[in-house]
Structure formats: C-alpha cells, structure tokens
Design an enzyme around this catalytic site. Structure first.
Site: not given
Ligand code: CMC
Length: 431
Positions: A308, A366
């Site tokens: 998140h 989720d």
């Molecule tokens: N699986 C694997 N790696 C992950 C995941 C994941 N679900 N989420 C984040 N990471 C990694 C990401 O690749 C990054 O790695 P590195 O530091 O090596 O580059 C690190 O963790 C930090 O993540 P981020 O990309 O900076 O996170 P973000 O804030 O940009 O994205 C997110 C947040 C929710 C979009 C992402 O965690 C994600 O895609 N999760 C899976 C989809 C999901 O469950 N979404 C629902 C979110 S909650 C409800 C809502 O908003 O609707």
C-alpha cells in the site's frame, strides 16, 4: 506542533527565503510550496504524488506507520463494531454522527431515491451479455448527468445534497441491473421496506417467479465491508473525482471518472485479481513459486492484495476483514473454504519473507474482501463494483468538501519537460 518555516536557497541567486510550514490537527507537517513558481521560478517534481498533499481535507486521516484509519476522527474499528453503513455515510458527508432523528430522515431519503429512470435500464440492457459490470456502471453513472437537470447546479447547496442522496441510493440499483443483464434475468426493482444492503442483495438474487428471503448474515457482512471501504482520503479514484470535479463538470461525470480509476488492479480491481491469483496458485505447495515471481522485477507479477502507498504496517481494514472471514464463513456453514485457507497461508509465508518484510508489504483491504464476496455468492466480476458502491460515499464527501470551498481552483499539475527543444518543420519530401 512546531511550525518553523523551511529555509530554501535559490541556487541561481543564492537568495534565501522561507517556505511556510503548515500543520494539520494530526499527522506530519506539510511544506506549503504553492508560492514556489512565483517566488523562485521552479516547480516541484513528484511523480505519482508520493510526497504531495493535493488538498486540505477534514474527512479521513490515515497514519500508515501505525496502521490507523479515522473517519472524521472516529477509528474505523469502532465504526465497524458499532455503526452501520448508512450512519457512516452520514458521518463522512455531514461531518458528525447523526442523531436518531437525523439518521432516520437520512435513511428515508436514501431509500426513496433507489429507483432509476427506465431509460437507464435500457442503456444497461444495450450492453453485450459479457460486458464487465464496471464498464456498465461507469457508463450508466456518467449517463445520469443526462437525466437529473433539475438538481445539477453545483453552486446550489440543496442541489448538491439531492445529488449526493441520488447517487448513493441508485448505485446498488445500477449494479444490480448490470448483474441481472449478465445473467439474462429480469431486473428486480428496489424494495423500500429493506435496508440498504438487504435491498441490494434482494435486487441481485431475487427472481420474479419465487419468493426470496435475504439472509441477514449476508446483509450484515456486506454492511460491514461497505463501512470499511467507504473512504480512504486522497487515493487514486478520490483524487480523480476531485480533479474532474475541479473543472466544474457535473458530479455524475466526476463520479463516473472515479469508477473508472477504481477499476485498475493496482486500486479497487485488486479484489477481483486476488481471487484469480489464489485460484492460479491453487495449493500451498505453489506459494514459494508465486512469491519468487512477485519478487522478480522482470515478471510484471505482483502479489495482489499486498502492499500500500500509505500503510507501512497492517492495513487495519485487512485485519478486520480477516476476522470477519472466520465469523461469516462459520455462520454461512462454509468453514472449509480452501481459498481462505490458502490466503491465510500465503499471508503467513509472505510476512516471513525478507522481500516483503524489508519493504513493509502487508495485506491490504483487498486481500480478504473477495473471500467474503465469494461466500455471499457475488460473482467475481462484481467485486470491484461492490467497492465502488461503498466508495461512492467517500467520493461524494470529497467532492462536496471541494466544491463548497470558496478557494477551489481547477486542478492543474505541471511537468518536467524532457522532449525536444524547439526545431523547425521540415517538408515531408525533404525528410
Ligand atoms: N508484490 C510485490 N512487490 C511489491 C508489491 C506487491 N504486491 N507491492 C509493492 N511491491 C514492491 C515494489 O515493487 C517496490 O519494490 P522496490 O523497492 O524493489 O522497487 C516496493 O515494494 C515499494 O512499492 P511501491 O511500488 O513503491 O508501492 P506503491 O506505493 O507505488 O504501490 C500498490 C502501491 C498498492 C499499487 C502496490 O503495492 C501494488 O501494486 N499492490 C498490489 C495491488 C493491490 O493489492 N492493490 C490494492 C491497494 S489497497 C486498496 C485500493 O487502493 O484500492
């Protein structure tokens, strides 16, 4: 809190100036950079808005490190334990918990706005039978702007209130119409003797040829899920509603934009994707393989329902929903639910894995919600629609807050341009 201004030196001139620091009622201080272009001729660069507060708001507060979520100051776990979705809707929109009379009047008004114009039903029926319900819902919500001209003056507080009641009341009806269309079953009209979630279940599952009893366990579970999904400050879909709304467009158009933004798998679409992923994993033995894929940056695979932008700790909503899964599955006689067992095991293994621990990736809202929807026999393609129905309350609260602010301006981010510098046109024959 110390509001000491932040000192900033202009690299070209060496002249130092002070950036005002603003403090909210709780949470970190915020640098007010709105004067930067005028005073310093620079912009800030913050792709994906990781460091930017886009507005001032009094609605919802999140402390991502502590795993805290407050609606108008009330902890979401207290609301989940004691409140109802209608009461939470009132709280988010009007700012305070209602008196018994206020709640009664509010419920009554929402109930009396549940019918939709028959033409909107015909729109739904015009879709192909396998259209994704989010496509239908966003289109029908946008189409509402062509129906309610009597109350679409965004500068009239009463018009805004009527809109807010209409959209919250009609979303379940629109969703149910989409569901029935996909099934090829006749539409079931709303019943004003039923509460919000019970009415929705009735419209989803009743058929005209036999009586249908709404299961109170299902209605209560849905109500609780809706409380947990009702708002989440400036998330992608809410920010979309605000940005669209800031142009002065009508509120149905703005909410439709929010529905579209919610649909993506990184946002509300994750609840559908989690169940697809669990099915693909299939058994606990395959979990390590999928975790490896999630860690592999070249795979495009993410562990859905994990991570998140704001929570760097357990999402408090995920904790509540996980507990709810145990209770609801037991009440529905589905204790032996292999997907829930697999989700629990996946959480356990991921939370011991260095990759997830070091990045503070925890289950989000989720991760477990789809388990409940599937136990309630809601089809998977409708999960994100369920989220949209609940989040409509938050979208409406934010839109109202923004529109009623006399200082509202059109939202207009800037950019860091890295394209070509000016060059002269060359005729096609000479290229
Ligand atoms: N699986 C694997 N790696 C992950 C995941 C994941 N679900 N989420 C984040 N990471 C990694 C990401 O690749 C990054 O790695 P590195 O530091 O090596 O580059 C690190 O963790 C930090 O993540 P981020 O990309 O900076 O996170 P973000 O804030 O940009 O994205 C997110 C947040 C929710 C979009 C992402 O965690 C994600 O895609 N999760 C899976 C989809 C999901 O469950 N979404 C629902 C979110 S909650 C409800 C809502 O908003 O609707």
């Amino acid at each position: 809190m110390d509001n000491k201004p932040f000192e900033l030196a202009n690299p070209a001139t060496g002249v130092k100036s002070l950036l005002p620091v603003r403090a909210g009622t709780i949470g970190p201080q915020v640098l007010d950079i709105s004067g930067l272009p005028k005073d310093h001729g620079v912009f800030t660069f913050d792709p994906a808005f990781g460091a930017t507060a886009s507005c001032e708001s009094k609605i919802t507060y999140i402390d991502g490190d502590a795993g805290v979520l407050l609606y108008r100051g009330y902890p979401v776990d207290q609301l989940a334990a004691h409140s109802s979705f209608m009461e939470v809707a009132y709280l988010l929109i009007y700012g305070n918990l209602p008196s018994a009379k206020e709640l009664d009047t509010y419920r009554g008004s929402i109930t009396r706005h549940t019918m939709i114009n028959e033409s909107l039903l015909r729109f739904t029926n015009g879709f192909h039978h396998n259209a994704h319900p989010m496509a239908m819902v966003s289109a029908v919500v946008a189409s509402m702007s062509a129906f309610y001209y009597d109350s679409m003056d965004i500068h009239d507080p009463r018009h805004r209130e009527i809109f807010s009641h209409r959209i919250i009341a009609k979303l379940p009806t629109i969703a149910a119409a989409a569901h029935k269309h996909a099934l090829g079953q006749p539409f079931i009209y709303p019943r004003n003797d039923l509460a919000y979630c019970a009415n929705m279940l009735n419209m989803f599952f009743a058929v005209p040829c036999e009586p249908y009893e709404v299961d109170p366990v299902a209605a209560q579970a849905l109500d609780l899920l809706f409380i947990l999904h009702a708002d989440h400050e400036q998330n992608a879909s809410t920010s979309t509603v605000r940005l669209a709304g800031s142009t002065g467009t009508n509120p149905y158009a703005a909410i439709s934009a929010g529905v579209s933004a919610l649909w993506g798998p990184a946002h509300g679409g994750a609840n559908e994707a989690v169940l697809d992923m669990l099915e693909e994993i299939g058994s606990a033995a395959n979990i390590p393989k999928f975790l490896d894929m999630a860690k592999d940056k070249s795979s495009h695979f993410k562990l859905m329902g994990f991570g998140h932008r704001v929570y760097k700790n357990f999402d408090p909503r995920a904790k509540i929903i996980r507990e709810m899964c145990h209770k609801v599955l037991a009440k529905l006689g589905q204790t032996d639910n292999p997907l829930f067992e697999l989700a629990l095991r996946l959480e356990e293994i991921a939370l011991k894995d260095e990759y997830f621990v070091s990045r503070k990736l925890y289950p989000n809202v989720d991760f477990y919600s789809g388990i409940i929807y599937s136990a309630l026999k809601i089809p998977r393609s409708m999960y994100t629609v369920m989220f949209a129905i609940a989040r409509t309350v938050g979208w409406v609260a934010h839109w109202l807050e923004m529109i009623s602010d006399p200082a509202m301006r059109i939202g207009r981010p800037r950019q860091l341009y890295t394209g070509p510098t000016q060059r002269d046109y060359v005729a096609v024959a000479k290229r």
